[in-house]
Design a protein around this motif. Structure first.
Motif, PDB file in Angstrom:
ATOM      1  N   LEU A 294       0.821  -1.206   0.000  1.00  0.00           N
ATOM      2  CA  LEU A 294       0.000   0.000   0.000  1.00  0.00           C
ATOM      3  C   LEU A 294       0.859   1.262   0.000  1.00  0.00           C
ATOM      4  O   LEU A 294       0.491   2.275  -0.592  1.00  0.00           O
ATOM      5  CB  LEU A 294      -0.936  -0.005   1.210  1.00  0.00           C
ATOM      6  N   ARG A 295       2.017   1.201   0.675  1.00  0.00           N
ATOM      7  CA  ARG A 295       2.929   2.351   0.664  1.00  0.00           C
ATOM      8  C   ARG A 295       3.415   2.652  -0.752  1.00  0.00           C
ATOM      9  O   ARG A 295       3.658   3.809  -1.104  1.00  0.00           O
ATOM     10  CB  ARG A 295       4.133   2.080   1.574  1.00  0.00           C
TER      11      ARG A 295
ATOM     12  N   PHE B 179      -2.507  -9.783  -4.284  1.00  0.00           N
ATOM     13  CA  PHE B 179      -2.971 -10.445  -3.062  1.00  0.00           C
ATOM     14  C   PHE B 179      -3.575  -9.459  -2.061  1.00  0.00           C
ATOM     15  O   PHE B 179      -4.351  -9.859  -1.186  1.00  0.00           O
ATOM     16  CB  PHE B 179      -1.818 -11.211  -2.409  1.00  0.00           C
ATOM     17  N   VAL B 180      -3.227  -8.169  -2.168  1.00  0.00           N
ATOM     18  CA  VAL B 180      -3.750  -7.177  -1.222  1.00  0.00           C
ATOM     19  C   VAL B 180      -5.276  -7.128  -1.271  1.00  0.00           C
ATOM     20  O   VAL B 180      -5.945  -6.895  -0.267  1.00  0.00           O
ATOM     21  CB  VAL B 180      -3.143  -5.785  -1.509  1.00  0.00           C
TER      22      VAL B 180
ATOM     23  N   ARG C 178       1.317   0.870  16.296  1.00  0.00           N
ATOM     24  CA  ARG C 178       0.709   0.109  15.209  1.00  0.00           C
ATOM     25  C   ARG C 178       1.710  -0.001  14.071  1.00  0.00           C
ATOM     26  O   ARG C 178       2.857   0.430  14.182  1.00  0.00           O
ATOM     27  CB  ARG C 178      -0.569   0.795  14.730  1.00  0.00           C
ATOM     28  N   GLY C 179       1.276  -0.593  12.972  1.00  0.00           N
ATOM     29  CA  GLY C 179       2.112  -0.671  11.781  1.00  0.00           C
ATOM     30  C   GLY C 179       3.420  -1.402  12.001  1.00  0.00           C
ATOM     31  O   GLY C 179       3.482  -2.409  12.711  1.00  0.00           O
ATOM     32  N   ARG C 180       4.472  -0.876  11.380  1.00  0.00           N
ATOM     33  CA  ARG C 180       5.763  -1.546  11.397  1.00  0.00           C
ATOM     34  C   ARG C 180       6.359  -1.645  12.800  1.00  0.00           C
ATOM     35  O   ARG C 180       7.068  -2.597  13.109  1.00  0.00           O
ATOM     36  CB  ARG C 180       6.741  -0.838  10.467  1.00  0.00           C
ATOM     37  N   GLN C 181       6.083  -0.665  13.627  1.00  0.00           N
ATOM     38  CA  GLN C 181       6.592  -0.713  14.999  1.00  0.00           C
ATOM     39  C   GLN C 181       6.016  -1.909  15.736  1.00  0.00           C
ATOM     40  O   GLN C 181       6.743  -2.650  16.412  1.00  0.00           O
ATOM     41  CB  GLN C 181       6.236   0.576  15.731  1.00  0.00           C
TER      42      GLN C 181
END
Length: 270
Positions: free
Chosen positions: A157-158, A165-166, A238-241
């Protein structure tokens, strides 16, 4: 004890489901209706064959066989069972793309390299401790796989690549919510595992839980998951963290159990 037919059927069923899910994910199609029913039926067949194998392989008279390959296979079976149950209530069908091949691999490894490490079952509390610990590992394994799917989704998405597949994945918010549900429940079970381990060790050996590599790494994993859940609750992580902390905690758990077992059984031959 070897079960050529059962091993083949379990591996074939796991592989078939994995390939079916991978094909649908590649086309960006979420499993639904009859297709989803066939996937769940395939998983049910696979865990049934796998469970039959484990039922006979894990029993060594009055002891329980928890050698490296047997424990590896048992954890994979518990993960597959939880995946099957959770799929009925949460949108996690696509996790099977990773879970099914890994489960097939554990069956193959146990079949090709059988080993024995009898563990005396001293009490019912010991059995409960083992069950809870495997459930904790399995839930946190599902959370780790979910975090990988979330990372792949966020990366696409980035780059503004919402196709492929998304399209088959739930919204990111839903993916994160499901991951943290798994983490929260897994953290509770891991906490119970560590606490029951202290009491079990003192009852069996007359002293508190020794500071072995297994215990230290498990405690570190518990701290990592605790910090992650606190960060989510207080700071909205959230996210990558969140993904990094999830994978870091799981890596510590893998080292705590399978890493130490590999060193003791394979390298040191104990």
């Amino acid at each position: 004890m070897t079960h050529p037919v059962l091993n083949f059927l379990a591996i074939a069923a796991y592989a078939a489901v994995g390939l079916l899910l991978a094909a649908r994910l590649g086309r960006g199609e979420a499993a639904a209706g009859a297709a989803r029913t066939s996937v769940l039926a395939g998983v049910l067949a696979a865990v049934a064959f796998h469970g039959w194998i484990l039922y006979t392989d894990l029993q060594l008279g009055p002891t329980l066989n928890l050698s490296l390959t047997s424990a590896f296979s048992l954890v994979a079976w518990v993960v597959a069972c939880l995946y099957l149950l959770a799929s009925l209530y949460r949108p996690i069908d696509n996790l099977g793309v990773v879970i099914m091949p890994l489960a097939a691999l554990t069956v193959l490894v146990e079949w090709a390299w059988p080993s024995e490490l009898p563990i005396p079952m001293a009490s019912r509390s010991q059995a409960i401790h083992i069950v809870v610990s495997f459930l904790a590992y399995a839930l946190l394994c599902l959370a780790a796989v979910q975090s990988l799917m979330l990372l792949a989704q966020e990366s696409r998405l980035r780059r503004k690549q919402a196709g492929g597949f998304v399209r088959a994945l739930p919204p990111m918010q839903t993916m994160e919510d499901v991951m943290f549900e798994m983490l929260a429940l897994g953290f509770v079970l891991l906490s119970l595992t560590l606490v029951s381990g202290v009491f079990f060790s003192e009852h069996l050996f007359g002293k508190p839980l020794p500071l072995t590599h297994h215990v230290v790494l498990s405690a570190l994993a518990w701290v990592v998951y605790g910090v992650l859940l606190l960060g989510r609750w207080q700071l909205g992580w959230r996210g990558r963290q969140a993904v990094r902390w999830t994978l870091g905690g799981f890596a510590l758990l893998v080292l705590a159990y399978f890493g130490t077992k590999f060193v003791l059984e394979v390298i040191l031959a104990r």
